[in-house]
Design a protein around this motif. Sequence first.
Motif, PDB file in Angstrom:
ATOM      1  N   SER A  52      -6.190  -8.320  34.457  1.00 12.06           N
ATOM      2  CA  SER A  52      -5.741  -8.168  32.508  1.00 12.06           C
ATOM      3  C   SER A  52      -4.572  -8.391  32.656  1.00 12.06           C
ATOM      4  O   SER A  52      -3.248  -8.574  32.409  1.00 12.06           O
ATOM      5  CB  SER A  52      -6.692  -6.819  31.827  1.00 12.06           C
ATOM      6  N   ASN A  53      -3.971  -7.387  33.917  1.00 17.29           N
ATOM      7  CA  ASN A  53      -2.321  -7.169  33.759  1.00 17.29           C
ATOM      8  C   ASN A  53      -2.290  -7.203  35.808  1.00 17.29           C
ATOM      9  O   ASN A  53      -2.718  -6.841  36.897  1.00 17.29           O
ATOM     10  CB  ASN A  53      -2.000  -5.309  34.239  1.00 17.29           C
ATOM     11  N   THR A  62       8.952 -12.695  38.785  1.00 21.48           N
ATOM     12  CA  THR A  62       7.746 -12.660  38.155  1.00 21.48           C
ATOM     13  C   THR A  62       6.689 -13.681  38.618  1.00 21.48           C
ATOM     14  O   THR A  62       6.767 -14.319  39.291  1.00 21.48           O
ATOM     15  CB  THR A  62       8.329 -13.401  36.674  1.00 21.48           C
ATOM     16  N   PRO A  63       5.262 -13.671  38.568  1.00 15.54           N
ATOM     17  CA  PRO A  63       4.593 -14.744  38.963  1.00 15.54           C
ATOM     18  C   PRO A  63       5.054 -16.126  38.536  1.00 15.54           C
ATOM     19  O   PRO A  63       4.889 -16.470  37.658  1.00 15.54           O
ATOM     20  CB  PRO A  63       2.764 -13.728  38.303  1.00 15.54           C
ATOM     21  N   ASP A  64       3.686 -16.658  39.498  1.00 18.26           N
ATOM     22  CA  ASP A  64       4.380 -18.745  39.767  1.00 18.26           C
ATOM     23  C   ASP A  64       3.284 -18.731  38.394  1.00 18.26           C
ATOM     24  O   ASP A  64       2.404 -18.496  38.294  1.00 18.26           O
ATOM     25  CB  ASP A  64       4.279 -18.854  40.652  1.00 18.26           C
ATOM     26  N   TYR A  65       4.379 -19.848  37.148  1.00 14.03           N
ATOM     27  CA  TYR A  65       2.974 -20.441  36.170  1.00 14.03           C
ATOM     28  C   TYR A  65       3.505 -21.082  36.495  1.00 14.03           C
ATOM     29  O   TYR A  65       4.028 -21.766  36.517  1.00 14.03           O
ATOM     30  CB  TYR A  65       3.616 -19.244  34.957  1.00 14.03           C
ATOM     31  N   LEU A  66       2.534 -22.098  35.756  1.00 15.27           N
ATOM     32  CA  LEU A  66       2.261 -24.022  35.935  1.00 15.27           C
ATOM     33  C   LEU A  66       2.678 -24.513  34.780  1.00 15.27           C
ATOM     34  O   LEU A  66       2.971 -25.329  34.710  1.00 15.27           O
ATOM     35  CB  LEU A  66       0.381 -24.403  36.581  1.00 15.27           C
ATOM     36  N   ARG A  80      -0.341 -19.234  38.675  1.00 15.21           N
ATOM     37  CA  ARG A  80      -1.132 -19.976  39.797  1.00 15.21           C
ATOM     38  C   ARG A  80      -2.276 -19.183  39.799  1.00 15.21           C
ATOM     39  O   ARG A  80      -3.612 -20.073  40.587  1.00 15.21           O
ATOM     40  CB  ARG A  80       0.235 -19.693  41.059  1.00 15.21           C
ATOM     41  N   THR A  81      -2.251 -17.545  40.194  1.00 16.25           N
ATOM     42  CA  THR A  81      -2.935 -17.526  40.597  1.00 16.25           C
ATOM     43  C   THR A  81      -3.819 -16.089  39.608  1.00 16.25           C
ATOM     44  O   THR A  81      -5.317 -15.631  40.270  1.00 16.25           O
ATOM     45  CB  THR A  81      -2.974 -16.211  42.102  1.00 16.25           C
ATOM     46  N   HIS A  82      -3.112 -16.443  38.815  1.00 14.38           N
ATOM     47  CA  HIS A  82      -3.847 -15.120  37.565  1.00 14.38           C
ATOM     48  C   HIS A  82      -4.040 -16.254  36.584  1.00 14.38           C
ATOM     49  O   HIS A  82      -5.240 -15.449  35.751  1.00 14.38           O
ATOM     50  CB  HIS A  82      -3.244 -14.110  37.008  1.00 14.38           C
ATOM     51  N   GLY A  83      -4.444 -17.195  36.022  1.00 15.88           N
ATOM     52  CA  GLY A  83      -5.117 -17.822  35.498  1.00 15.88           C
ATOM     53  C   GLY A  83      -4.635 -17.970  34.241  1.00 15.88           C
ATOM     54  O   GLY A  83      -3.179 -17.882  33.937  1.00 15.88           O
ATOM     55  N   TRP A  84      -5.610 -18.518  33.204  1.00 15.96           N
ATOM     56  CA  TRP A  84      -4.237 -18.445  31.675  1.00 15.96           C
ATOM     57  C   TRP A  84      -4.686 -17.325  30.907  1.00 15.96           C
ATOM     58  O   TRP A  84      -5.488 -16.121  31.126  1.00 15.96           O
ATOM     59  CB  TRP A  84      -5.556 -19.514  30.454  1.00 15.96           C
ATOM     60  N   PHE A  85      -2.918 -16.768  30.007  1.00 15.20           N
ATOM     61  CA  PHE A  85      -2.483 -15.924  29.538  1.00 15.20           C
ATOM     62  C   PHE A  85      -2.575 -16.289  28.058  1.00 15.20           C
ATOM     63  O   PHE A  85      -1.591 -17.183  28.160  1.00 15.20           O
ATOM     64  CB  PHE A  85      -2.030 -14.850  30.325  1.00 15.20           C
ATOM     65  N   ILE A  86      -3.100 -15.390  27.618  1.00 17.38           N
ATOM     66  CA  ILE A  86      -2.358 -15.639  25.591  1.00 17.38           C
ATOM     67  C   ILE A  86      -1.472 -14.028  24.883  1.00 17.38           C
ATOM     68  O   ILE A  86      -1.775 -13.524  25.154  1.00 17.38           O
ATOM     69  CB  ILE A  86      -3.476 -15.983  24.663  1.00 17.38           C
ATOM     70  N   GLU A  98      -0.688  -9.767  24.690  1.00 20.72           N
ATOM     71  CA  GLU A  98      -1.185 -10.515  26.007  1.00 20.72           C
ATOM     72  C   GLU A  98      -2.430  -9.830  26.664  1.00 20.72           C
ATOM     73  O   GLU A  98      -3.243  -8.753  26.063  1.00 20.72           O
ATOM     74  CB  GLU A  98      -0.418  -9.254  27.030  1.00 20.72           C
ATOM     75  N   ARG A  99      -3.207 -11.246  26.499  1.00 25.26           N
ATOM     76  CA  ARG A  99      -4.585 -11.260  27.203  1.00 25.26           C
ATOM     77  C   ARG A  99      -4.740 -12.293  28.154  1.00 25.26           C
ATOM     78  O   ARG A  99      -4.289 -13.562  28.327  1.00 25.26           O
ATOM     79  CB  ARG A  99      -5.548 -10.829  24.902  1.00 25.26           C
ATOM     80  N   GLU A 100      -5.779 -11.492  28.770  1.00 22.80           N
ATOM     81  CA  GLU A 100      -6.112 -13.106  29.852  1.00 22.80           C
ATOM     82  C   GLU A 100      -7.516 -13.445  28.327  1.00 22.80           C
ATOM     83  O   GLU A 100      -8.171 -13.482  28.004  1.00 22.80           O
ATOM     84  CB  GLU A 100      -6.943 -12.289  30.740  1.00 22.80           C
ATOM     85  N   GLU A 101      -7.473 -15.322  28.920  1.00 18.27           N
ATOM     86  CA  GLU A 101      -8.282 -16.051  28.430  1.00 18.27           C
ATOM     87  C   GLU A 101      -9.198 -15.950  28.853  1.00 18.27           C
ATOM     88  O   GLU A 101      -9.611 -16.157  30.860  1.00 18.27           O
ATOM     89  CB  GLU A 101      -7.576 -17.815  28.423  1.00 18.27           C
ATOM     90  N   GLU A 102     -10.653 -15.889  28.518  1.00 18.72           N
ATOM     91  CA  GLU A 102     -12.188 -15.619  28.919  1.00 18.72           C
ATOM     92  C   GLU A 102     -11.711 -17.209  30.045  1.00 18.72           C
ATOM     93  O   GLU A 102     -12.025 -18.688  29.162  1.00 18.72           O
ATOM     94  CB  GLU A 102     -12.961 -16.164  28.211  1.00 18.72           C
TER      95      GLU A 102
END
Length: 105
Positions: A52-53, A62-66, A80-86, A98-102
């Motif tokens: 989640s963090n 910063t983390p790699d984002y796609l 790339r490695t953490h999935g979707w965040f909102i 910030e929250r991780e998308e289920e």
Amino acid sequence: LLYNPRLQTFVSGNAPVPNKVCSWILGKPVAPLVTVKPYTVKSTLNQHGGRSNFGMTEGLQTPDYLQLQERPCELRVKYRTHGWFIYRRSDDGNLGTEREEESVG
């Protein structure tokens, strides 16, 4: 999200949040933010083993984002490695959230 005065940016855990996400949270439209620059970063899970963090990254990059996707009242970011965040802007001028998308499935 928290603001780190030493780094002068928003942070998730100990890692800086990408500048494009920070700009969006602070009210900038998403259209000028659509160019994505690639980053190569090794990251670790947080001390609780969750995602989640973002864990501490080498050099505090910063983390790699796609992908960036703007939806009503939120910005979705696929890392790339953490999935979707909102990310959501605050209605009262405070820091956003910030929250991780289920994951589905």
